[in-house]
Design a protein around this motif. Structure first.
Motif, PDB file in Angstrom:
ATOM      1  N   GLN A  21       0.831  -1.211   0.000  1.00  0.00           N
ATOM      2  CA  GLN A  21       0.000   0.000   0.000  1.00  0.00           C
ATOM      3  C   GLN A  21       0.865   1.260   0.000  1.00  0.00           C
ATOM      4  O   GLN A  21       0.593   2.202  -0.747  1.00  0.00           O
ATOM      5  N   ASP A  22       1.896   1.274   0.832  1.00  0.00           N
ATOM      6  CA  ASP A  22       2.803   2.423   0.849  1.00  0.00           C
ATOM      7  C   ASP A  22       3.496   2.590  -0.502  1.00  0.00           C
ATOM      8  O   ASP A  22       3.652   3.707  -0.994  1.00  0.00           O
ATOM      9  N   TYR A  23       3.914   1.463  -1.096  1.00  0.00           N
ATOM     10  CA  TYR A  23       4.554   1.516  -2.408  1.00  0.00           C
ATOM     11  C   TYR A  23       3.614   2.127  -3.444  1.00  0.00           C
ATOM     12  O   TYR A  23       4.013   3.000  -4.210  1.00  0.00           O
ATOM     13  N   GLU A  24       2.381   1.669  -3.489  1.00  0.00           N
ATOM     14  CA  GLU A  24       1.417   2.184  -4.467  1.00  0.00           C
ATOM     15  C   GLU A  24       1.178   3.679  -4.282  1.00  0.00           C
ATOM     16  O   GLU A  24       1.113   4.431  -5.257  1.00  0.00           O
ATOM     17  N   ASP A  25       1.041   4.089  -3.019  1.00  0.00           N
ATOM     18  CA  ASP A  25       0.843   5.520  -2.733  1.00  0.00           C
ATOM     19  C   ASP A  25       2.057   6.340  -3.157  1.00  0.00           C
ATOM     20  O   ASP A  25       1.930   7.404  -3.768  1.00  0.00           O
ATOM     21  N   TYR A  26       3.248   5.841  -2.823  1.00  0.00           N
ATOM     22  CA  TYR A  26       4.480   6.558  -3.140  1.00  0.00           C
ATOM     23  C   TYR A  26       4.704   6.611  -4.652  1.00  0.00           C
ATOM     24  O   TYR A  26       5.084   7.640  -5.189  1.00  0.00           O
ATOM     25  N   PHE A  27       4.448   5.488  -5.336  1.00  0.00           N
ATOM     26  CA  PHE A  27       4.582   5.448  -6.786  1.00  0.00           C
ATOM     27  C   PHE A  27       3.691   6.496  -7.438  1.00  0.00           C
ATOM     28  O   PHE A  27       4.120   7.248  -8.316  1.00  0.00           O
ATOM     29  N   GLN A  28       2.458   6.563  -6.987  1.00  0.00           N
ATOM     30  CA  GLN A  28       1.517   7.543  -7.538  1.00  0.00           C
ATOM     31  C   GLN A  28       2.005   8.964  -7.269  1.00  0.00           C
ATOM     32  O   GLN A  28       1.972   9.825  -8.149  1.00  0.00           O
ATOM     33  N   GLU A  29       2.473   9.207  -6.070  1.00  0.00           N
ATOM     34  CA  GLU A  29       2.947  10.550  -5.719  1.00  0.00           C
ATOM     35  C   GLU A  29       4.174  10.935  -6.541  1.00  0.00           C
ATOM     36  O   GLU A  29       4.278  12.071  -7.018  1.00  0.00           O
TER      37      GLU A  29
END
Length: 64
Positions: free
Chosen positions: A29-37
């Protein structure tokens, strides 16, 4: 995000973007959020990109 930017910058450099995002996160979840950001920040500032010796990957590393 425009199709041109996505195809020309994001897809061509997906490996380094993934590597950077994975290095800074512990969960999927953190990876997906960070990737999007990271992608949003790249899109917002891509007009400031100047091709130099390090190219796009060098410029990309300034966002990590």
């Amino acid at each position: 995000m425009t199709v041109d930017f996505y195809g020309n910058f994001i897809l061509e450099n997906i490996g380094i973007i993934n590597k950077i995002c994975r290095a800074y996160t512990d969960t999927e979840q953190d990876y997906e959020d960070y990737f999007q950001e990271v992608c949003v920040q790249l899109w917002r500032s891509h007009s400031f990109f100047e091709e130099k010796a390090a190219g796009f990957t060098g410029w990309l590393s300034t966002f990590a």
